[in-house]
Motif scaffolding. Structure first.
Motif, PDB file in Angstrom:
ATOM      1  N   MET A  13      -3.611  15.720  45.333  1.00 50.85           N
ATOM      2  CA  MET A  13      -4.981  15.564  45.667  1.00 50.85           C
ATOM      3  C   MET A  13      -5.899  14.578  44.714  1.00 50.85           C
ATOM      4  O   MET A  13      -5.330  13.948  43.879  1.00 50.85           O
ATOM      5  N   ASN A  14      -6.902  14.360  45.379  1.00 56.09           N
ATOM      6  CA  ASN A  14      -7.799  13.193  45.104  1.00 56.09           C
ATOM      7  C   ASN A  14      -8.669  13.652  43.938  1.00 56.09           C
ATOM      8  O   ASN A  14      -9.249  12.801  43.092  1.00 56.09           O
ATOM      9  N   VAL A  15      -8.788  14.983  43.502  1.00 57.85           N
ATOM     10  CA  VAL A  15      -9.561  15.472  42.304  1.00 57.85           C
ATOM     11  C   VAL A  15      -8.548  15.827  41.117  1.00 57.85           C
ATOM     12  O   VAL A  15      -7.432  15.813  41.182  1.00 57.85           O
ATOM     13  N   LYS A  16      -9.425  16.103  40.033  1.00 62.42           N
ATOM     14  CA  LYS A  16      -8.629  16.403  38.917  1.00 62.42           C
ATOM     15  C   LYS A  16      -8.449  17.850  38.496  1.00 62.42           C
ATOM     16  O   LYS A  16      -9.249  18.813  39.495  1.00 62.42           O
ATOM     17  N   GLU A  17      -7.775  18.219  37.668  1.00 63.57           N
ATOM     18  CA  GLU A  17      -7.294  19.778  37.692  1.00 63.57           C
ATOM     19  C   GLU A  17      -8.445  20.633  37.476  1.00 63.57           C
ATOM     20  O   GLU A  17      -8.397  21.800  38.123  1.00 63.57           O
ATOM     21  N   PRO A  18      -9.451  20.217  36.593  1.00 64.90           N
ATOM     22  CA  PRO A  18     -10.815  21.212  36.628  1.00 64.90           C
ATOM     23  C   PRO A  18     -11.229  21.734  37.711  1.00 64.90           C
ATOM     24  O   PRO A  18     -11.519  22.809  38.027  1.00 64.90           O
ATOM     25  N   MET A  19     -11.385  20.571  38.727  1.00 61.40           N
ATOM     26  CA  MET A  19     -12.040  21.087  39.920  1.00 61.40           C
ATOM     27  C   MET A  19     -11.018  21.668  40.894  1.00 61.40           C
ATOM     28  O   MET A  19     -11.395  22.861  41.492  1.00 61.40           O
ATOM     29  N   MET A  20      -9.898  21.701  40.924  1.00 57.28           N
ATOM     30  CA  MET A  20      -8.812  22.468  41.390  1.00 57.28           C
ATOM     31  C   MET A  20      -8.825  23.984  41.207  1.00 57.28           C
ATOM     32  O   MET A  20      -8.878  24.835  41.927  1.00 57.28           O
ATOM     33  N   GLU A  21      -8.881  24.150  39.952  1.00 50.33           N
ATOM     34  CA  GLU A  21      -8.912  25.305  39.094  1.00 50.33           C
ATOM     35  C   GLU A  21     -10.168  25.962  39.582  1.00 50.33           C
ATOM     36  O   GLU A  21     -10.118  27.313  39.634  1.00 50.33           O
ATOM     37  N   LYS A  22     -11.361  25.520  39.602  1.00 59.91           N
ATOM     38  CA  LYS A  22     -12.487  26.055  39.825  1.00 59.91           C
ATOM     39  C   LYS A  22     -12.709  26.405  41.332  1.00 59.91           C
ATOM     40  O   LYS A  22     -13.321  27.470  41.641  1.00 59.91           O
ATOM     41  N   LEU A  23     -12.682  25.531  42.000  1.00 58.42           N
ATOM     42  CA  LEU A  23     -12.848  25.559  43.516  1.00 58.42           C
ATOM     43  C   LEU A  23     -11.554  25.962  44.415  1.00 58.42           C
ATOM     44  O   LEU A  23     -11.667  26.766  45.381  1.00 58.42           O
ATOM     45  N   TYR A  24     -10.534  25.132  44.340  1.00 59.82           N
ATOM     46  CA  TYR A  24      -9.491  25.403  45.329  1.00 59.82           C
ATOM     47  C   TYR A  24      -8.341  26.556  44.820  1.00 59.82           C
ATOM     48  O   TYR A  24      -8.012  27.339  45.819  1.00 59.82           O
ATOM     49  N   LEU A  25      -8.356  26.942  43.646  1.00 57.58           N
ATOM     50  CA  LEU A  25      -7.684  28.076  43.239  1.00 57.58           C
ATOM     51  C   LEU A  25      -8.797  29.300  42.889  1.00 57.58           C
ATOM     52  O   LEU A  25      -8.336  30.342  43.312  1.00 57.58           O
ATOM     53  N   GLY A  26      -9.758  28.957  42.240  1.00 53.09           N
ATOM     54  CA  GLY A  26     -11.025  30.073  42.526  1.00 53.09           C
ATOM     55  C   GLY A  26     -10.954  30.649  40.767  1.00 53.09           C
ATOM     56  O   GLY A  26      -9.927  30.985  40.602  1.00 53.09           O
ATOM     57  N   GLU A  27     -11.876  30.892  40.221  1.00 54.43           N
ATOM     58  CA  GLU A  27     -11.956  31.271  38.885  1.00 54.43           C
ATOM     59  C   GLU A  27     -11.717  32.784  38.923  1.00 54.43           C
ATOM     60  O   GLU A  27     -10.974  33.001  38.051  1.00 54.43           O
ATOM     61  N   SER A  28     -11.478  33.584  39.747  1.00 53.02           N
ATOM     62  CA  SER A  28     -10.847  34.745  40.079  1.00 53.02           C
ATOM     63  C   SER A  28      -9.858  34.934  41.034  1.00 53.02           C
ATOM     64  O   SER A  28      -9.530  36.102  41.573  1.00 53.02           O
TER      65      SER A  28
END
Length: 225
Positions: A132-147
């Motif tokens: 992906m073009n983004v870094k890990e924090p964005m993936m965790e927050k938006l793509y995986l979701g905080e919950s």
């Protein structure tokens, strides 16, 4: 040991393909036979909602009955020892090509009884590779979701429901163009991207290699039981 790697990316020699190749090398060095399948090279569609896989006593009960380019491949994947689902991330989720393949692979195994029973022929080992073009924090927050409500979390839940919990392997902040000056890409710092490719991407490739070894070794242990 047979492991299928399904590359859901459109570009043949870029980031996702490189991660798949590294995973395959790791699995191969641990004794597994691997086969990488480029889904963009095959003519097929997503689920047709024909429900042939749900007809009681039907010839295709529990398996996809739609005959096209992946008809035989779906059965081979279901009877393998391990499968890997690889994709670049577009708009926060897997490509349409991999989504279509996963619909065809998973849906026939989830029955419409009261328990939504799973009838896959075996609980094979699984992994997912994301680039992906983004870094890990964005993936965790938006793509995986905080919950765990994000689209990638949902995809992984389906993989786990039908087969086993997948190991997740990622490449972040990917280098997208061979010549950034040709494209409107002012939102990115090309020098920072190039430095990441030089300094970080090799470690991510090594992570894919190690994951391939782990899958092969886990399959070997399971076969010895």
């Amino acid at each position: 040991m047979k492991i299928y790697i399904f590359d859901g990316g459109p570009r043949e020699n870029w980031n996702t393909a490189a991660m798949c190749a590294s995973f395959a090398r790791g699995a191969g060095e641990s004794g597994a036979e691997t086969e990488t399948v480029r889904l963009y090279d095959i003519d097929y569609t997503g689920c047709k909602s024909c429900f042939a896989c749900k007809v009681k006593g039907g010839a295709s009960f529990g398996r996809c009955g739609w005959r096209d380019g992946i008809y035989e491949l779906l059965d081979l994947a279901a009877h393998a020892d391990g499968v890997v689902f690889a994709s670049p991330i577009y708009f926060g989720t897997i490509t349409a090509r991999l989504q279509a393949f996963s619909e065809r692979l998973f849906f026939p195994f989830v029955q419409y009884d009261r328990e939504y029973s799973v009838t896959a022929p075996k609980k094979l080992e699984t992994a997912v590779i994301y680039t992906m073009n983004v870094k890990e924090p964005m993936m965790e927050k938006l793509y995986l979701g905080e919950s765990g409500e994000g689209p990638l979390s949902n995809f992984e839940r389906v993989v786990e429901r039908v087969f086993t919990k997948p190991e997740r392997i990622c490449a972040f902040n990917t280098y997208q163009f061979s010549d950034y000056s040709r494209y409107e890409a002012s939102g990115w710092d090309e020098r920072e991207k190039a430095a990441w490719k030089r300094d970080v991407f090799p470690a991510e490739l090594n992570g894919a290699f190690d994951a391939g070894r782990r899958m092969a070794e886990k399959i070997r242990r399971n076969c010895a039981k």
